[in-house]
Write a protein that holds these residues in place. Structure first.
Motif, short mmCIF file in Angstrom:
data_model
loop_
_atom_site.label_atom_id
_atom_site.label_comp_id
_atom_site.label_asym_id
_atom_site.label_seq_id
_atom_site.Cartn_x
_atom_site.Cartn_y
_atom_site.Cartn_z
N ILE A 96 16.87 -11.59 18.83
CA ILE A 96 18.10 -12.39 18.89
C ILE A 96 18.72 -12.18 20.27
N THR A 97 19.04 -13.28 20.95
CA THR A 97 19.56 -13.18 22.32
C THR A 97 20.96 -13.75 22.43
N ILE A 98 21.70 -13.20 23.39
CA ILE A 98 22.98 -13.76 23.82
C ILE A 98 22.88 -13.88 25.33
N HIS A 99 23.00 -15.09 25.82
CA HIS A 99 22.86 -15.38 27.26
C HIS A 99 21.55 -14.79 27.81
N ASP A 100 20.46 -15.05 27.11
CA ASP A 100 19.10 -14.62 27.49
C ASP A 100 18.92 -13.10 27.51
N GLU A 101 19.84 -12.35 26.92
CA GLU A 101 19.69 -10.89 26.81
C GLU A 101 19.45 -10.54 25.36
N VAL A 102 18.39 -9.79 25.09
CA VAL A 102 18.06 -9.40 23.72
C VAL A 102 19.09 -8.38 23.23
N VAL A 103 19.72 -8.70 22.09
CA VAL A 103 20.74 -7.82 21.53
C VAL A 103 20.37 -7.29 20.14
N ALA A 104 19.36 -7.91 19.50
CA ALA A 104 18.97 -7.49 18.15
C ALA A 104 17.57 -7.99 17.84
N GLU A 105 17.00 -7.39 16.81
CA GLU A 105 15.70 -7.83 16.32
C GLU A 105 15.81 -8.14 14.83
N LEU A 106 15.10 -9.15 14.43
CA LEU A 106 15.01 -9.51 13.02
C LEU A 106 13.54 -9.40 12.66
N LYS A 107 13.24 -8.48 11.72
CA LYS A 107 11.85 -8.30 11.32
C LYS A 107 11.81 -7.87 9.87
N ALA A 108 10.64 -7.97 9.27
CA ALA A 108 10.46 -7.58 7.87
C ALA A 108 10.56 -6.06 7.76
#
Length: 90
Positions: A29-41
């Motif tokens: 998950i990005t905000i202004h092309d910076e990764v801030v979180a991951e969504l995974k199983a």
């Protein structure tokens, strides 16, 4: 796969369904092309009681304990406490 946060909010149910079909998939998950979180199983967890079954199987493979001579230490306390180092009793 990178997903902007606004798109992740809008498509969260779809992203979750895709994770159910393909658990190895990870969304960043990005905000202004910076990764801030991951969504995974979530990681696959062992079935309940699996650790106990493994321990029982291990115990079966271990050598059986040797039995000790039966006898009461309290009846022969001096022999147990004061034996001579060379095996000669006083």
């Amino acid at each position: 796969m990178q997903v902007p946060i606004s798109e992740a909010r809008a498509k969260l149910p779809q992203l979750v369904k895709q994770l159910q079909r393909n658990p190895s998939l990870t969304y960043e998950i990005t905000i202004h092309d910076e990764v801030v979180a991951e969504l995974k199983a979530p990681p696959s967890l062992p079935r309940g009681g699996e650790a106990a079954r493994e321990l029982l199987a291990l115990m079966e493979r271990l050598p059986k304990p040797r039995s000790r001579k039966k006898g009461r230490v309290s009846e022969n306390i001096k022999r147990h406490l004061y034996h001579s180092p060379h095996g000669t009793e006083e």
